[in-house]
Write an enzyme that holds these catalytic residues in place. Sequence first.
Site, PDB file in Angstrom:
ATOM      1  N   GLY A   7      73.506 -56.838  62.217  1.00 48.17           N
ATOM      2  CA  GLY A   7      72.422 -57.817  62.236  1.00 48.17           C
ATOM      3  C   GLY A   7      71.791 -57.925  60.863  1.00 48.17           C
ATOM      4  N   GLY A   9      69.590 -60.530  59.796  1.00 46.56           N
ATOM      5  CA  GLY A   9      68.503 -61.507  59.749  1.00 46.56           C
ATOM      6  C   GLY A   9      67.390 -61.016  58.844  1.00 46.56           C
ATOM      7  N   GLY A  12      67.146 -57.125  59.079  1.00 46.33           N
ATOM      8  CA  GLY A  12      68.347 -56.511  58.539  1.00 46.33           C
ATOM      9  C   GLY A  12      68.456 -56.666  57.034  1.00 46.33           C
ATOM     10  N   ASP A  32      77.605 -59.126  61.142  1.00 47.14           N
ATOM     11  CA  ASP A  32      76.758 -60.138  61.776  1.00 47.14           C
ATOM     12  C   ASP A  32      77.666 -61.237  62.322  1.00 47.14           C
ATOM     13  OD1 ASP A  32      73.511 -60.923  61.536  1.00 47.14           O
ATOM     14  OD2 ASP A  32      74.843 -62.617  61.929  1.00 47.14           O
ATOM     15  N   ARG A  88      57.158 -59.226  73.054  1.00 47.06           N
ATOM     16  CA  ARG A  88      58.542 -58.930  72.671  1.00 47.06           C
ATOM     17  C   ARG A  88      59.488 -58.896  73.873  1.00 47.06           C
ATOM     18  NH1 ARG A  88      54.909 -55.982  70.206  1.00 47.06           N
ATOM     19  NH2 ARG A  88      54.793 -55.844  67.922  1.00 47.06           N
ATOM     20  N   ASN A  95      68.796 -60.331  74.704  1.00 46.01           N
ATOM     21  CA  ASN A  95      69.149 -59.174  73.884  1.00 46.01           C
ATOM     22  C   ASN A  95      69.910 -58.115  74.675  1.00 46.01           C
ATOM     23  OD1 ASN A  95      68.191 -60.295  71.595  1.00 46.01           O
ATOM     24  ND2 ASN A  95      66.335 -59.061  71.442  1.00 46.01           N
ATOM     25  N   ARG A 153      47.096 -45.277  61.742  1.00 44.74           N
ATOM     26  CA  ARG A 153      46.552 -44.508  60.622  1.00 44.74           C
ATOM     27  C   ARG A 153      45.842 -45.407  59.614  1.00 44.74           C
ATOM     28  NH1 ARG A 153      51.421 -41.628  61.711  1.00 44.74           N
ATOM     29  NH2 ARG A 153      52.630 -42.909  60.255  1.00 44.74           N
ATOM     30  N   HIS A 175      56.509 -49.904  72.347  1.00 46.06           N
ATOM     31  CA  HIS A 175      56.378 -50.670  71.106  1.00 46.06           C
ATOM     32  C   HIS A 175      55.930 -52.061  71.518  1.00 46.06           C
ATOM     33  CE1 HIS A 175      57.043 -52.491  67.264  1.00 46.06           C
ATOM     34  NE2 HIS A 175      58.086 -53.198  67.661  1.00 46.06           N
ATOM     35  N   THR A 228      58.113 -60.626  61.056  1.00 48.02           N
ATOM     36  CA  THR A 228      57.718 -59.309  60.550  1.00 48.02           C
ATOM     37  C   THR A 228      58.987 -58.586  60.118  1.00 48.02           C
ATOM     38  OG1 THR A 228      57.873 -58.294  62.747  1.00 48.02           O
ATOM     39  CG2 THR A 228      55.731 -59.163  62.103  1.00 48.02           C
TER      40      THR A 228
END
Length: 311
Positions: A7, A9, A12, A32, A88, A95, A153, A175, A228
């Site tokens: 991958g 993109g 990646g 890919d 997500r 996926n 943090r 996540h 992101t």
Amino acid sequence: MKLGIIGIGKVGSQFLTDIQYMNQFSEITVIDSNEKLLKGEVLDHQHMQGLASTNSIDVHVGDYKDLADANLIVITASTPMDASIVDRTSLARNNKTIVKDIMSRIEQVTHDAIIIFITNPVDAMTYIATTASNYPKHKILGTGTLLESARFRKLIANHYNIDPKSVEAFVMGEHGKHAVPIWSRVRIAGMTIEEFEELYDCEPIDKEAISSIIDKVAFDVLHNKGWTNTAISRATVELVNTIVLNQRAILPVTSMLEGEYNKYNVGLGMPTLISNRGVEKRFALKLDEIELQRLADAEAYIKEAIAVEEA
């Protein structure tokens, strides 16, 4: 050492850039399904090796057969993600097919490489990769809550106007919006929050306010930038570094739980000892009642995503 990247993109490509500067691998095979993009990205990264600041590394377009002798494989392949998504898990159904196909192809050539998933929703995808294959479980992990922990943090450090490296704090769970900040374990240069605030004579931190935006700030990036990639790439580089150098670091990554917190058949982020063998041990540390409930909520949410994928 040989690395495979599946991958290429936005994530990646950024990871390929960042990992080259670490000079840990003599060979990097990139795969890919978009052959035109793949060739362009690899060529672009080859060109940077003509600069004095970049070491010469064998970065090349490859196929799954080229992964037979890979030490690590990092998977970023995903259905396209755009700024309109609100969660997500909306990527899960498509996926799932991608991840199953990738694992099937990898299994045909190796069972030796450690596999790191970035593909979202990463907790569910790590589960799918583990259960849909006969690959050694301890060699499959996801980036988990590494990124949320970094954000946690940074948010704490911003409040106190101190360096984030002075903050010991981590996040467990999903996540995503069900990330669980472990406030009971936060330390500032070894001090509890209460002791630090007393000695520093500062405004008390608003725990709920910070907890509520740990995931939201990711979508602030997404909605403004369109994607992101920078922070998650660096988080993955740190994870790869831990494995390659056998640092035996304890990091909040995702792997298949085997009874921790009496949880089974789910993958979620929790403190995990990582070595050059992969997952060595997960630590089910004592949590307060609120944290335990939020961890249960995260488990339920991840299992909902898995159920969607399995439909």
